[in-house]
Design a protein around this motif. Sequence first.
Motif, short mmCIF file in Angstrom:
data_model
loop_
_atom_site.label_atom_id
_atom_site.label_comp_id
_atom_site.label_asym_id
_atom_site.label_seq_id
_atom_site.Cartn_x
_atom_site.Cartn_y
_atom_site.Cartn_z
N ARG A 128 67.92 61.84 75.34
CA ARG A 128 67.25 61.26 76.51
C ARG A 128 66.24 62.25 77.12
O ARG A 128 66.50 63.46 77.12
CB ARG A 128 68.29 60.87 77.57
N PRO A 129 65.14 61.74 77.64
CA PRO A 129 64.15 62.66 78.23
C PRO A 129 64.70 63.40 79.45
O PRO A 129 64.19 64.46 79.80
CB PRO A 129 62.98 61.74 78.63
N ASP A 130 65.75 62.86 80.08
CA ASP A 130 66.34 63.55 81.24
C ASP A 130 67.46 64.51 80.82
O ASP A 130 68.16 65.07 81.68
CB ASP A 130 66.88 62.53 82.26
N SER A 184 63.68 55.41 79.75
CA SER A 184 64.07 55.60 78.35
C SER A 184 64.85 54.44 77.72
O SER A 184 65.08 54.46 76.51
CB SER A 184 64.92 56.87 78.22
#
Length: 321
Positions: free
Chosen positions: A96-98, A289
Amino acid sequence: MAASLSFATLFAAFPSTSNTSRRLQSWNSTRSGGTVSATMNQKTDTPSWVKVAEGHGGLHKVCVSSVHGSEAEIYLFGACVTSWKPSNGKDLLFVRPDAVFDAKKPISGGIPHCFPQFGPGVLQQHGFARNIEWSLLDSDNNGGEPVVTLELKDGLYSRSMWDFGFQALYKVKLSAKGLSTALTIKNTDKKPFSFTTALHTYFRASISGVSVKGLKGCKTLNKDPDPVNPVESTEERDVVTFPGFVDCVYLDAPDELQLENGLGDTITIRNTNWPDAVLWNPHKQMEASYRDFVCVENAQIGKVQLESGKSWVAEQHISSS
Ligand code: TA6
């Protein structure tokens, strides 16, 4: 939480040869400077690499590549497989981008472990195993297909939440088209304990094109809208799709599922002794996402009661075509 990660060496190489298993139990305390290198397998003349490198946030990752050109990466923090590329070079896992790589929070993506609790429950969400550094115990090479084993044992941090002696072994094997894992949980305590567990696999996807086959007829525990009081039902669909939020447990799932990831890949997810499955996509809860992944998880939702000295083993095999 995480063991100290302060060593200056960027890379340490652990080439291995056919039928030769390198015992790496003391890796964390004896690691020393080294250069990236590869050796030829003496029996088959095929190259095979297992190397430890510095990943995001200075965390250590084990990089494996096979003679077929497939590759995978496993962070020691959480024993989290963050990348799996079959020989065609496409990464079929999703981070995930986070996701943060700070050894304080679990890595959100790839294949995180949920142990000793899937949850909800009294421990932290999904248990502590994804929130501790594991050790690299063994590396091996079967004719150009690398195998590594990671280990986690009880320590002060785990005992502060869950006061039991245990050993978790996680064996990861890479072949041309597949990635196989075997998770062994051993009770090293004098008293019995119980646990639940899962492999919370994030597959890269285009969610509007995703479908999962094989779950028709399973009893379901739908965690939408209330994860603490899931609604019981039965799956009626041959093919499950993801038009909105999905968070559902499938009890007594079959030992093979088929995932179409919407990106042109068919992924077969086989298992031995993972009795249940979970599907999750957060939809608008993760606006940035949710379109790009789906979680298809092998799980053990019912408690396993493990007597002193006994072990529990489950395997997952994911392969693409
Ligand atoms: O496996 C599904 C689930 O338990 C969901 O209920 C949701 O909470 C998800 O996992 C994500 O959990 P995480 O703690 O990794 O963000």
